[in-house]
Design an enzyme around this catalytic site. Structure first.
Site, mmCIF file in Angstrom:
data_model
loop_
_atom_site.group_PDB
_atom_site.id
_atom_site.type_symbol
_atom_site.label_atom_id
_atom_site.label_comp_id
_atom_site.label_asym_id
_atom_site.label_seq_id
_atom_site.Cartn_x
_atom_site.Cartn_y
_atom_site.Cartn_z
ATOM 1 N N ASN A 1 0.833 -1.202 0.000
ATOM 2 C CA ASN A 1 0.000 0.000 0.000
ATOM 3 C C ASN A 1 0.866 1.251 0.000
ATOM 4 O OD1 ASN A 1 -2.764 -1.025 0.117
ATOM 5 N ND2 ASN A 1 -2.191 -1.864 2.116
ATOM 6 N N ASN A 2 2.173 1.056 -0.146
ATOM 7 C CA ASN A 2 3.114 2.171 -0.109
ATOM 8 C C ASN A 2 3.170 2.846 -1.482
ATOM 9 O OD1 ASN A 2 5.629 3.655 -0.307
ATOM 10 N ND2 ASN A 2 6.225 2.685 1.622
ATOM 11 N N LYS B 1 6.703 3.289 -3.048
ATOM 12 C CA LYS B 1 7.248 2.063 -3.642
ATOM 13 C C LYS B 1 6.608 1.792 -5.001
ATOM 14 C CE LYS B 1 8.003 -0.634 0.610
ATOM 15 N NZ LYS B 1 7.676 -1.933 1.216
ATOM 16 N N ASP C 1 9.897 -7.626 1.851
ATOM 17 C CA ASP C 1 10.034 -7.381 3.286
ATOM 18 C C ASP C 1 11.472 -6.946 3.528
ATOM 19 O OD1 ASP C 1 8.999 -7.123 5.838
ATOM 20 O OD2 ASP C 1 9.587 -9.139 6.450
ATOM 21 N N PHE D 1 12.593 7.420 5.791
ATOM 22 C CA PHE D 1 11.672 6.918 6.816
ATOM 23 C C PHE D 1 12.364 5.816 7.589
ATOM 24 C CE2 PHE D 1 11.003 4.725 2.821
ATOM 25 C CZ PHE D 1 10.997 3.380 3.185
ATOM 26 N N ASP E 1 16.343 5.476 8.645
ATOM 27 C CA ASP E 1 17.209 6.246 7.748
ATOM 28 C C ASP E 1 18.066 7.313 8.445
ATOM 29 O OD1 ASP E 1 16.290 4.692 5.713
ATOM 30 O OD2 ASP E 1 15.199 6.268 4.661
ATOM 31 N N HIS F 1 19.175 -1.107 -0.454
ATOM 32 C CA HIS F 1 18.852 -2.529 -0.421
ATOM 33 C C HIS F 1 17.632 -2.837 -1.282
ATOM 34 C CE1 HIS F 1 17.304 0.033 2.705
ATOM 35 N NE2 HIS F 1 16.237 -0.745 2.823
#
Length: 199
Positions: free
Chosen positions: A10-11, A14, A71, A155, A158, A183
């Site tokens: 839901n990001n 991304k 994940d 976020f 970070d 990553h």
């Protein structure tokens, strides 16, 4: 390979990032909202790989669509790899409290000389017609946990993570630099190469 693949997130950041990376490839990335999924998808596995597979499998089993999920965890050497799979909820409580998570991590590392750490992202892909052979893609970036927060972007952890080769934290480097070296960027790049090559 399907021309449409669901990204189980839901990001919005991304989603926008991977859609941009796949522009012109002929592959359309669908969001959970696009397929009408508003479920609270379980993440109860003990590993990053397990969680990514669990989320992708949930969407595939329910909707019958090719799907990938990710994940991410922060692994700190001096803490035996913690917080790892529990990174988002390290400080306990409901939801993702980044400030509380950072405070706990800094407290746990207080007085420790070894502050080496790495962010690790695992992406799991399950495809229609090949669902019994899910693919995993991993990306890692190494660095160290600094002693105080620096920077206002990004976020999660970070502001306290400084990647190797840089004198700034992820939160100071900003989205543009972070998205090239992170990553997640590395794992997603492997996924995209696989998707394009097999499209």
């Amino acid at each position: 390979m399907e021309s449409k693949i669901v990204f189980a997130t839901n990001n919005k950041n991304k989603l926008a990032e991977i859609r941009e990376m796949l522009a012109g490839s002929g592959v359309e990335i669908l969001s959970l909202g696009d397929i009408g999924c508003h479920d609270d998808i379980p993440e109860t596995a003990a590993t990053l790989e397990g969680n990514a597979l669990q989320k992708a499998r949930y969407i595939y089993d329910k909707y019958g669509l090719s799907c990938f999920a990710d994940d991410t965890g922060l692994e700190v050497d001096a803490l035996g790899g913690a917080p790892g799979v529990y990174s988002a909820r390290y400080a306990g409580g409901e939801g993702h409290d980044s400030e509380a998570n950072m405070a706990k991590l800094l407290a746990e590392l207080d007085g420790k000389d070894d502050r080496r750490a790495r962010f690790r992202t695992v992406v799991a892909l399950i495809q229609v017609g090949d669902a019994d052979d899910p693919k995993l893609f991993e990306g890692t970036v190494s660095g160290e946990i600094i002693k105080e927060k620096r920077g206002g972007e990004g976020f999660g952890y970070d502001p306290i993570f400084r990647p190797d080769g840089y004198d700034k934290t992820f939160a100071e480097l900003g989205h543009e630099v972070k998205n090239k070296i992170s990553h997640r960027a590395k794992a997603i790049e492997k996924l995209i190469q696989f998707i394009i090559y097999n499209a």
